[in-house]
Design an enzyme around this catalytic site. Structure first.
Site, PDB file in Angstrom:
ATOM      1  CE  LYS B 121      -3.758  -2.489   2.295  1.00 11.43           C
ATOM      2  NZ  LYS B 121      -4.436  -2.886   3.381  1.00 11.43           N
ATOM      3  CD  GLN B 165      -3.313  -4.579   6.421  1.00 10.52           C
ATOM      4  OE1 GLN B 165      -3.265  -3.466   5.589  1.00 10.52           O
ATOM      5  NE2 GLN B 165      -3.976  -5.665   5.912  1.00 10.52           N
ATOM      6  CG  ASP B 188      -9.646  -0.550   4.626  1.00 16.13           C
ATOM      7  OD1 ASP B 188      -9.528  -0.710   3.564  1.00 16.13           O
ATOM      8  OD2 ASP B 188      -8.975  -1.082   5.741  1.00 16.13           O
TER       9      ASP B 188
END
Lengths: 361, 361
Positions: B121, B165, B188
């Site tokens: 990322k 994460q 997200d």
């Protein structure tokens, strides 16, 4: 150990270690529990997959159903049983706190089906000893009028549940109006945050929408196993089809949503062991749509003209009852099936809300 | 009129009046649009049902697929194309405002797959000219440590997207941590309010979760029609399976979610025209699970030991690629399929967030 545990545990018990099963069972049963449906959190089981070791041929899963007479679910009777328990708790609350749960209904316009629904809700509140208030607004009212009514009830401490009777007239902004509703009083469970929490495993919405909740309670009380079963929900409205599919999924059914863009809806539906129809289309679901021995829950309530009826119309379901009853093993009638249970779930949600807000257990 | 409109309109065009089609098409296309996926709001079509007039026998919908070589989707190439457009827009933003989109990543612990993902990322951000910051916390950190990191980034005006994460170590309260995340920076898309808005027709989430968004973009760019098609999503995780099913549904597929409690998953999957597998179980999906000519999207990325690899492990998908490629017409590889597109969708969401926050069009 109550019936609920048996109902939703037995079908695929192999998947659960003994300890997990017991824990989930306990969580789902409390002595003061009015409904048989377990809490959503208690349904969150680990997904353990077993990879295939060989490529076997696919067996034919269709089985014939030999019994002739289906069980016709008496939603009215179930509703009466549950409402009697609600009335008990309302009495207790009044005795202990001097307060009762309060429901506010906002009705815009004069749709005759909406009038009937609101009338039924108010009568139901009265029967169990709850307070109810209705604010009626003219069809041509502005967004601000409805929002103001919502705001007033948001602040009113004697109101524990607010519902805006849908559908609203086209010119009103349903999204904005529903978003104005205080989350803690959203007894219809239509707020997107509630819907998100309904869909996400590990989360619990403050309120489960009434009709989906009624469908699950009907299934559980009728002894229909949900876990692992193929379920088809016909229709994907935000207020019934979608949340019903999410709820069936939380109960570990294998869910398919059939909608107006589905190719071969009858073929897909005919593979399901549980069919919930919420399309709002009279006679959509014919006998050949249903697998032998399936359970059929008819949520449809379309008003059709009927001069012989007192109100000049009657409500009909999505399902061709006469055809489908010849193949289904369990079926709900319209009226007298999901309808009375939906109103009952509204009472349950309002009671739960009052208990939460008044810290009454 | 661009490719996207053709892709999602043609299959069931009969359902849409001409005017509606045109409107929806326009909504879905803007000149600066990076992705081919249309906006969700533009997908909300009316469900018009036609009741059956006669009980016809159910036709056999299986057709044989004659082509031998499937299209293997090159997710890396698609990602490169999209990232180049993102880089253009980042440059424009820098030129006009002197600012670039900023992504903050919070990484707890040292899971090697998480490390790889976070690394990818960060590299991706650098390549398109975005700012990125990583906060690393030890495995045994407290909820408050993670929440504080989230709060800091919530307030930081140079950060437009924040991601925690997942998975977090077991002792941490994932729900509380994700709820602390400022909704406007939840790139997200895991917040329950986002998920609710993803599921509800007529609503639009601020962010569509990256992997589901990647799957749809892969399908559209590969010319696979979604509307009206039978789709099976294998796995129902909150971060992939569930939102993918909701998104496919918004695109008018007929969606079934297959999970570990599903009876006969192979039989159900073998009826689908589109299969998205996100179970995280290597080799779960065998050749006999797939219908001839189906499209198979493999989201699985399970790390397996591989001493010959540089890192000592490699990522494998859910799908037996060698078996399935013999029956599927379109298939994604692992690696090089969904993975690069998922990271790209994170860039798209971060760019969109920055544009929204900086009012840059």
């Amino acid at each position: 150990m109550g019936l609920v545990a048996v109902t939703w545990m037995n079908c695929l018990g192999r998947c659960l270690p003994q300890k997990t099963r017991f824990l989930h069972t306990l969580k789902g049963r409390q002595s003061d529990q009015i409904l048989m449906s377990p809490s959503l959190a208690s349904l969150d089981l680990p997904d353990t997959w077993t990879p295939n070791s060989s490529c076997q041929s696919i067996p034919d899963i269709r089985k014939s159903f030999n019994e002739q007479t289906p069980t016709v679910i008496d939603g009215k009777l179930m509703a009466t049983e549950i409402r009697s328990k609600i009335a008990d708790q309302v009495r207790q609350m009044k005795k202990c706190l001097g307060k009762v749960p309060g429901l506010a209904v906002i009705l815009v316009g004069q749709r005759r089906d909406s009038l009937t629904y609101v009338h039924n809700k108010i009568i139901a509140c009265e029967e169990v000893g709850m307070k109810s208030v209705v604010t009626e607004l003219p069809t041509d009212c502005a967004d601000a009028d409805v929002q103001n009514a919502v705001m007033r009830f948001n602040k009113d401490p004697s109101i524990h549940g607010i519902l805006v009777q849908l559908p609203l007239p086209q010119h009103l902004d349903e999204e904005k109006i529903l978003d104005a509703l205080c989350l803690e009083k959203d007894v219809d469970g239509f707020h997107p945050l509630n819907m998100g929490n309904l869909s996400l495993r590990g989360r619990e919405p403050l309120f489960i929408p009434c009709t989906p909740k009624a469908c699950i309670e009907l299934l559980i009380r009728s002894g229909v196993k949900i876990m692992g079963k193929k379920a088809v929900v016909i229709g994907r409205s935000n207020i019934v089809g979608l949340p019903t599919s999410l709820l069936l999924q939380r109960h570990h059914a294998t869910v398919t949503i059939v909608h107006a863009f589905t190719e071969n809806p009858e073929q897909i539906t005919s593979e399901a062991e549980i069919v919930v129809s919420a399309a709002g289309v009279p006679s959509l679901v014919r006998g050949n749509w249903i697998k032998s021995g399936a359970t059929v829950i008819d949520v449809g309530t379309s008003p059709v003209e009927d001069p012989s009826s007192e109100d000049g119309y009657r409500l009909v379901g999505d399902v061709c009852f006469e055809e489908v009853k010849k193949v289904a093993s369990v079926i709900t009638p319209v009226p007298g099936g999901v309808g009375p249970m939906t109103v009952t779930m509204l009472l349950v949600n309002t009671l739960d809300s009052a208990k939460r807000m008044l810290n009454f257990t």
